[in-house]
Scaffold this active site. Structure first.
Site, PDB file in Angstrom:
ATOM      1  N   ASP A  86     -65.308  86.359  70.835  1.00 31.50           N
ATOM      2  CA  ASP A  86     -65.610  86.273  69.328  1.00 31.50           C
ATOM      3  C   ASP A  86     -66.736  85.287  69.079  1.00 31.50           C
ATOM      4  OD1 ASP A  86     -64.356  88.678  68.923  1.00 31.50           O
ATOM      5  OD2 ASP A  86     -63.279  87.946  67.350  1.00 31.50           O
ATOM      6  N   TYR A  89     -70.257  86.396  65.192  1.00 35.54           N
ATOM      7  CA  TYR A  89     -69.931  86.978  64.170  1.00 35.54           C
ATOM      8  C   TYR A  89     -71.107  87.759  63.093  1.00 35.54           C
ATOM      9  CZ  TYR A  89     -65.042  85.813  64.912  1.00 35.54           C
ATOM     10  OH  TYR A  89     -63.981  85.532  65.340  1.00 35.54           O
ATOM     11  N   ASN A 124     -63.456  91.112  70.826  1.00 38.18           N
ATOM     12  CA  ASN A 124     -63.986  92.471  70.158  1.00 38.18           C
ATOM     13  C   ASN A 124     -64.885  92.554  69.246  1.00 38.18           C
ATOM     14  OD1 ASN A 124     -61.818  90.801  68.678  1.00 38.18           O
ATOM     15  ND2 ASN A 124     -61.617  92.566  67.160  1.00 38.18           N
ATOM     16  N   HIS A 218     -59.476  87.181  75.694  1.00 41.47           N
ATOM     17  CA  HIS A 218     -59.759  87.016  74.196  1.00 41.47           C
ATOM     18  C   HIS A 218     -58.481  87.160  73.249  1.00 41.47           C
ATOM     19  CE1 HIS A 218     -61.516  86.997  70.156  1.00 41.47           C
ATOM     20  NE2 HIS A 218     -61.199  88.227  70.052  1.00 41.47           N
ATOM     21  N   HIS A 227     -52.753  88.871  63.941  1.00 38.71           N
ATOM     22  CA  HIS A 227     -52.816  90.007  64.773  1.00 38.71           C
ATOM     23  C   HIS A 227     -51.658  90.228  65.662  1.00 38.71           C
ATOM     24  CE1 HIS A 227     -57.013  91.014  64.062  1.00 38.71           C
ATOM     25  NE2 HIS A 227     -57.492  89.849  64.290  1.00 38.71           N
ATOM     26  N   ASP A 254     -56.445  85.591  67.329  1.00 41.10           N
ATOM     27  CA  ASP A 254     -55.901  85.010  65.873  1.00 41.10           C
ATOM     28  C   ASP A 254     -56.489  83.799  65.633  1.00 41.10           C
ATOM     29  OD1 ASP A 254     -54.185  86.703  64.619  1.00 41.10           O
ATOM     30  OD2 ASP A 254     -52.616  86.425  66.124  1.00 41.10           O
TER      31      ASP A 254
END
Ligand SMILES: *[C@@H]1O[C@H](CO)[C@@H](O)[C@H](O)[C@H]1NC(C)=O
Length: 340
Positions: A86, A89, A124, A218, A227, A254
Site C-alpha cells: 500500500d 493511496y 491491495n 502485505h 482487517h 492493518d
C-alpha cells in the site's frame, strides 16, 4: 540433447523441435524467485526499517513518521528499508509518470539515512491502480532507491528476506460484490499463479541456509486489528512457513503496529502498517488468539514504524511512535533456541 524426438519430416523441423525443447527447459527451471544480493555490514550484522501503508503526499503524519525514520535510521546505521505495500493511496499509481511517486516517496523520505535501497511489494490499494507501473524500471531511474516486484528474495547473507505477493490470495478482491477494480493483468490464471508462488516460496525456504528466515507480505497472517487474520494465508502460506523454520512474518494492511507470537512454531508475526493514516480505533478480541496458540505481545493503533537489527545469533525488534519513542521492543537469540 534430446535423442527421442520423433523426426520423420525434414532436418530443419527436427532442429526446430530440439530448439523448442531446450527453450521449454529454460522456462521451467527459471520458475525460481528473482534474487537480489544485499551486503551486510563488515561485522556481518544487518539493520533495517520496516514501513507499511504510507503514500499520502505527507498527510496523516506521513511526514512526521518519515522524519523519525530518518533519525532512527541514522542511529541504527540502517542498510535498507522494507516496505510492506500500500505504497500509494488511494489507488496505487495511475501510470509510471504519476507524480504521486515523487510527491509521496522521493520528496518525503529525504533524510540521509533513508537514502538506501528500498525493497517494496504491492498492497491491495496498489493493485487498484496500474500495478505494473510500480514494477517499472523507469521509477528506478527517477529514484534509484526504488525496487518493487511482485515476489522476490533479498539475500542479505545472514538473512534471507522473501517478499510474497499476497493480494492475489484474497478471495474478497475477486468477488463481484467488491466495489473496487483491480489490475490483474500480470495474473492471467489466479490458481496457477498462487500454486507456482507457493511452490517457489517452499523451495526457497528449503534451500535457504541463512541464519534468519524472514517472509514479508502485505496482508497479515495473524492480526487483531481492523482487517484481522487473513484466512487464505492461514490456509495456504502459514503451513509452509511453520514447516521451514521461518523466524518472522512481517506485513502491513492493518494500519497499526503489532507483535503476535505463534507459540508452537515460534514464528513472530510483526505488523508495520502505520506509515500514515491510522487510529481506526477497533481491535478484535485478543482472547480468541490466545486460545488458538497465539500470544499478543503488543498492539498500537497509531502511526509509526519498526526496526530490525540482526547479527548471526541475536535479533532485536523495536516499534516507534510518531515522536520516535520506542513503544515496544523484543529480542531473541538463536543460541537460546538450541538450548531450549
Ligand atoms: C498525528 O499524530 C498525533 C500524535 O500521535 C495525533 O494526535 C494526531 O491525531 C495525528 N494526526 C493524524 C491526522 O492522524
Amino acid at each position: 540433447m534430446a535423442p527421442n524426438i520423433p523426426c520423420k519430416k525434414s532436418r530443419t523441423s527436427c532442429v526446430f523441435l530440439v530448439l523448442l525443447s531446450s527453450v521449454l527447459c529454460i522456462v521451467t527451471t527459471s520458475a525460481e524467485l528473482q534474487r537480489f544480493e544485499h551486503p551486510t555490514k563488515e561485522d556481518g550484522s544487518l539493520s533495517f526499517l520496516v514501513l507499511g501503508d504510507w503514500g499520502r503526499r505527507g498527510e496523516f503524519n506521513q511526514s512526521e513518521v518519515a522524519f523519525q525514520m530518518g533519525r532512527v535510521g541514522e542511529k541504527l546505521d540502517i542498510d535498507l528499508v522494507v516496505s510492506t505495500g500500500d505504497n500509494f493511496y488511494d489507488n496505487g499509481l495511475s501510470s509510471e509518470h504519476d507524480t504521486a511517486f515523487e510527491e509521496s516517496f522521493t520528496k518525503i523520505y529525504t533524510q540521509k539515512s533513508l537514502l538506501k535501497q528500498w525493497y517494496s511489494i504491492l498492497g491491495n490499494h496498489d493493485y487498484r491502480g496500474d500495478a505494473e507501473a510500480q514494477l517499472s524500471p523507469l521509477l528506478r531511474k527517477i529514484d534509484s532507491r526504488w525496487l518493487c516486484l511482485r515476489s522476490f528474495i533479498v539475500d542479505a547473507e545472514l538473512a534471507d528476506i522473501l517478499f510474497v505477493d499476497t493480494t492475489p490470495f484474497v478471495n474478497m478482491y475477486f468477488t463481484s460484490t467488491e466495489d473496487h477494480t483491480y489490475d490483474w493483468r500480470g495474473i492471467p490464471s489466479r490458481k496457477a499463479y498462487i500454486q507456482t508462488l507457493l511452490k517457489d516460496v517452499e523451495l526457497a525456504l528449503k534451500m535457504s541456509s541463512a541464519k534468519w528466515k524472514i517472509v514479508v507480505g502485505h496482508h497479515a497472517i495473524r492480526s487483531i486489528g481492523h482487517h484481522g487474520d487473513t484466512q487464505e494465508l492461514i490456509k495456504h502460506l502459514l503451513p509452509i512457513l511453520q514447516a521451514n523454520d521461518v523466524d518472522f512474518y512481517m506485513n502491513g494492511h492493518d494500519h497499526c503496529l503489532e507483535h503476535i507470537s505463534d507459540i508452537k512454531s515460534g514464528i513472530q508475526f510483526l505488523t508495520s502498517g502505520a506509515g500514515s493514516k491510522a487510529w481506526r480505533g477497533d481491535m478484535k478480541n485478543e482472547e480468541g488468539l490466545n486460545k488458538q496458540g497465539q500470544r499478543v505481545n503488543f498492539f498500537y493503533d497509531g502511526q509509526g514504524f519498526m526496526s530490525v537489527q540482526l547479527n548471526p545469533t541475536r535479533a532485536e525488534i523495536a516499534f516507534y511512535d510518531v515522536f520516535g519513542n520506542v513503544i515496544h521492543s523484543w529480542t531473541t537469540s538463536k543460541l537460546l533456541h538450541l538450548i531450549m
